[in-house]
Scaffold this motif. Sequence first.
Motif, short mmCIF file in Angstrom:
data_model
loop_
_atom_site.label_atom_id
_atom_site.label_comp_id
_atom_site.label_asym_id
_atom_site.label_seq_id
_atom_site.Cartn_x
_atom_site.Cartn_y
_atom_site.Cartn_z
N CYS A 64 0.62 3.56 3.40
CA CYS A 64 1.31 3.36 4.64
C CYS A 64 2.74 2.25 4.25
CB CYS A 64 0.35 2.71 5.39
SG CYS A 64 0.02 1.08 4.92
N CYS A 77 0.88 -1.23 -0.06
CA CYS A 77 0.14 -0.09 0.08
C CYS A 77 0.97 1.32 -0.07
CB CYS A 77 -0.78 -0.15 1.25
SG CYS A 77 -1.53 1.66 1.67
N CYS A 110 -7.18 -0.47 2.56
CA CYS A 110 -5.96 -1.00 3.15
C CYS A 110 -6.43 -1.44 4.63
CB CYS A 110 -4.95 -0.02 3.02
SG CYS A 110 -3.35 -0.39 4.10
N CYS A 153 -4.01 1.09 7.03
CA CYS A 153 -4.15 2.34 7.21
C CYS A 153 -5.67 3.05 6.82
CB CYS A 153 -3.26 3.27 6.33
SG CYS A 153 -3.43 3.10 4.58
ZN LIG Z 1 -2.21 1.41 3.86
#
Ligand SMILES: [Zn+2]
Length: 265
Positions: free
Chosen positions: A205, A202, A226, A229
């Motif tokens: 993050c 991702c 995600c 995050c």
């Molecule tokens: Zn994330």
Amino acid sequence: MSLYKKQIEQLVALQQIDHEIFGIRQEIKKLPEEVADMEKQFSVIDAERNRIADKMEYLTSQEKRVNSDIEHDSRRIEESKNRMMQVENTREYHAMIREVDNMERTNRTREEEKMILMEEIQRQQDLFADVDARYNQVKAEYDLKSESMQSRLDELNAELDKLMERRAASAMEVPPPVLSRYEFIRERLENPVIVPVASCVCKGCNIAIPPQIFIELQKIQQILSCPNCQRLIYWEEHFDAVNFYSRQKAVEQPELDPEDDDEEE
Ligand SMILES: [Zn+2]
């Protein structure tokens, strides 16, 4: 184009505008803070400059006092020496010699004091010259920054107004339930809200997403978040990211490449 792919594209377009808004708001917030910092820096150096100036003034007045004392006693010594010529009484003569000796000794001490004062004045003058140069430099920077601040803020606010208009138009394109999901996250998270996933990681993050979610992501049958995050995510290979972004950016800032931001880590 799949329904979700279309929605992701709309959200990324909105995100791009929000990203610019975020940058401008940061600058609007930072600018007065920078000016306040410079003001603090300026007041520190201003106080130091005044302190040295006060010290020089005090030392100069001391020097003046010592000089006038020396001059005063030199005159008295001179007068006493003249009177000594006329004295006939031996006792009186010796008393005058003692008096002159005393005055001469006192004046020698004053001469030493004067030398010390002159050295200290010189030292303070050197210090002052140094601080004064820094003072002038900081003052010029501070004046320039505080004078230009308001016009820069006006510029930024005008840019912000334009972006808010663009944002409203862009938000209209997004179906309301999708938009409210986006806004929900935006209220709780730092920019950005929707981010690509590249090689399972991702980009919001920088943490790997579970393989099962990555498989789901590649199917584009829904808009996923995600798990770490909570940002909305899409598989970067579904979009030609550079072209995708530059199409959004082409409207106002064709020379910028948004992919330069924190994507490289
Ligand atoms: Zn994330």
